[in-house]
Design an enzyme around this catalytic site. Structure first.
Site, PDB file in Angstrom:
ATOM      1  N   ARG A   1       0.846  -1.206   0.000  1.00 22.28           N
ATOM      2  CA  ARG A   1       0.000   0.000   0.000  1.00 22.28           C
ATOM      3  C   ARG A   1       0.882   1.257   0.000  1.00 22.28           C
ATOM      4  NH1 ARG A   1      -1.510   1.926   4.603  1.00 22.28           N
ATOM      5  NH2 ARG A   1      -2.097  -0.073   5.512  1.00 22.28           N
TER       6      ARG A   1
ATOM      7  N   TYR B   1     -16.529  15.375 -16.173  1.00 23.22           N
ATOM      8  CA  TYR B   1     -16.965  13.987 -16.042  1.00 23.22           C
ATOM      9  C   TYR B   1     -18.096  13.892 -15.004  1.00 23.22           C
ATOM     10  CZ  TYR B   1     -16.511   8.989 -15.091  1.00 23.22           C
ATOM     11  OH  TYR B   1     -16.751   7.652 -14.924  1.00 23.22           O
TER      12      TYR B   1
ATOM     13  N   ASP C   1      -7.870  17.544 -15.163  1.00 24.66           N
ATOM     14  CA  ASP C   1      -8.161  16.163 -15.553  1.00 24.66           C
ATOM     15  C   ASP C   1      -7.765  16.049 -17.018  1.00 24.66           C
ATOM     16  OD1 ASP C   1      -9.352  13.844 -16.530  1.00 24.66           O
ATOM     17  OD2 ASP C   1     -11.133  14.035 -15.271  1.00 24.66           O
TER      18      ASP C   1
ATOM     19  N   LYS D   1      -8.606   4.799 -19.380  1.00 23.02           N
ATOM     20  CA  LYS D   1      -8.915   5.236 -20.736  1.00 23.02           C
ATOM     21  C   LYS D   1      -7.673   5.106 -21.629  1.00 23.02           C
ATOM     22  CE  LYS D   1     -12.667   6.061 -18.477  1.00 23.02           C
ATOM     23  NZ  LYS D   1     -13.024   7.355 -17.944  1.00 23.02           N
TER      24      LYS D   1
HETATM   25  C1  LIG Z   1     -13.505   7.855 -16.710  1.00 25.01           C
HETATM   26  C2  LIG Z   1     -13.157   9.239 -16.302  1.00 25.01           C
HETATM   27  C3  LIG Z   1     -12.931   9.578 -14.967  1.00 25.01           C
HETATM   28  C4  LIG Z   1     -13.081   8.566 -13.853  1.00 25.01           C
HETATM   29  O1  LIG Z   1     -12.153   7.545 -13.932  1.00 25.01           O
HETATM   30  P1  LIG Z   1     -12.431   6.032 -13.438  1.00 25.01           P
HETATM   31  O2  LIG Z   1     -11.197   5.326 -13.832  1.00 25.01           O
HETATM   32  O3  LIG Z   1     -13.668   5.568 -14.161  1.00 25.01           O
HETATM   33  O4  LIG Z   1     -12.685   6.105 -11.985  1.00 25.01           O
HETATM   34  C5  LIG Z   1     -12.582  10.875 -14.673  1.00 25.01           C
HETATM   35  N1  LIG Z   1     -12.468  11.812 -15.644  1.00 25.01           N
HETATM   36  C6  LIG Z   1     -12.691  11.527 -16.941  1.00 25.01           C
HETATM   37  C7  LIG Z   1     -12.545  12.602 -17.949  1.00 25.01           C
HETATM   38  C8  LIG Z   1     -13.049  10.242 -17.312  1.00 25.01           C
HETATM   39  O5  LIG Z   1     -13.275   9.975 -18.597  1.00 25.01           O
END
Ligand SMILES: *Cc1c(COP(=O)(O)O)cnc(C)c1O
Length: 380
Positions: free
Chosen positions: A46, A98, A170, A195
């Site tokens: 961890r 998101y 992000d 992603k």
């Molecule tokens: C999918 C996504 C998230 C969240 O990520 P997870 O891996 O699903 O928890 C946050 N921001 C964007 C732009 C995303 O596409």
């Protein structure tokens, strides 16, 4: 060293004992120590794991950051950043974000008496006006989600810093292959590694990257204290994904541009939201801020209502009906009923997330096949 070379070599040194050119995956949860109260580099997974560390080293380099932290999911990464703040603090976030981030901020972070405000992040005057005393974080996505709005990150960094706040970006949609927010002044970069970084729809993961040691120490403390770390297998897959990130993203961009141009001439489509089109309000800014491409995500508004959009989403054969994005497989979804269903409906409509929107994650299939698939779905 160039981006592509760093993606393959930084943090990915061959194994000194066997010569294996891909570092081994360390599955151990715990590490034997040299003595009682004497700590080696790793003690418990961890708190730190060599396979996770390798991935963190590579992504920190690609983002132009100092250090990175890898998490079990993107939301765990954003949650960790949000835990920097407490009662009396305020977070200002872009309106085009998101759905899960909207939910986290309004329904979890707000419980801790942190105020949350949404602002149209393409409007710098509106952002500056939102930076009241107490604002500690400005949180932006560019391209935004699902409207593909483009936000001037360097300008946002200047505004945030003038008001003593941090800028968090992000960067999931753009990836460091196209945009490196830390180089534009941001303090925190976040990714859903689920992603483009993973890139193959076969893992969940998240990342925070920073360029300041003190901020890193605070985030590391929170990550270690709360525990939502990325596992070794996912860390290995993310390292593998990064090696082809630049190649994949360039191809996603190329096909998305062709599809956007095709769809913008389609009689069943009202509008196409893609920053690579000259008609997009953020096109010029995107051409400056995004390097060599406009991303693999595009949104269309189909003629008709919620039902018409739903029918298109349910009629494609190659584009699979699923949330998520950024992988080899093309995906299609309806923001109003899927990715952005966690927005309150009034907020959704106020921010232009209409019922006719259909969001596409353009994969790595051949353009002609994807075009034909969308044409038959739109004709239905
Ligand atoms: C999918 C996504 C998230 C969240 O990520 P997870 O891996 O699903 O928890 C946050 N921001 C964007 C732009 C995303 O596409």
């Amino acid at each position: 060293m160039h981006f592509r070379t760093r993606a393959i070599h930084i943090g990915q040194e061959r194994d000194p004992t066997t010569g294996a050119v891909v570092p081994p995956i360390y599955v151990a949860s715990t590490f034997a120590q040299p003595g009682a109260g004497v700590w080696g580099e790793y003690d418990y997974s961890r708190s730190g794991n060599p396979t996770r560390k390798n991935f963190e080293t590579t992504i920190a380099s690609l983002e132009g950051g100092l250090k990175a932290l890898a998490f079990a999911t993107g939301m765990a990464a954003t949650h960790c950043a949000s835990m920097l703040f407490g009662p009396g603090d305020e977070i200002v976030a872009g309106a085009d974000i998101y759905g899960g981030t909207y939910r986290l901020l309004h329904k979890v972070t707000a419980r801790n008496q942190v105020r949350i405000a949404l602002v149209d992040s393409t409007d710098l005057t509106a952002i500056a006006a939102a930076m009241r005393p107490g604002v500690k974080l400005l949180w932006i996505e560019s391209p935004g989600n699902p409207l593909m709005s483009i936000t001037d990150l360097a300008a946002c960094a200047a505004i945030a810093h003038r008001h003593g706040a941090l800028l968090g970006v992000d960067n999931t949609f753009a990836t460091p292959a196209l945009t490196r927010p830390l180089e534009l002044g941001a303090d925190i970069v976040m990714h859903s590694a689920t992603k483009y970084i993973g890139g193959h729809s076969d893992l969940t993961g998240g990342v925070l990257v920073v360029r300041d040691q003190e901020l890193f120490d605070r985030l590391y403390f929170l990550q270690n204290a709360t525990g939502a770390v990325m596992g070794p297998w996912e860390s290995h897959l993310c390292s593998r994904g990064l090696k082809t990130l630049d190649l994949r993203v360039r191809e996603h961009c190329r096909t998305a541009q062709q599809l956007a141009e095709h769809l913008s001439r389609h009689p069943r489509v009202n509008r196409v939201l893609y920053p690579g089109l000259a008609s997009h309000p953020g096109h010029e800014l995107a051409a400056r801020q995004m390097q060599g491409g406009f991303g693999g995500m595009l949104t269309i508004e189909v003629k008709g209502d919620l039902v018409a959009a739903k029918r298109v989403c349910e009629s494609t054969k190659l584009f699979q009906l699923a949330v998520s994005l950024g992988a080899a497989e093309s995906l299609i979804e309806q923001p109003a009923t899927m990715s952005h269903a966690s927005y309150d409906r009034a907020d959704r409509l106020a921010h232009g997330i209409t019922d006719g929107l259909v969001r596409l994650s353009v994969g790595l299939e051949a353009f002609d096949d994807l075009r034909d698939d969308l044409d038959q779905a739109l004709a239905g």
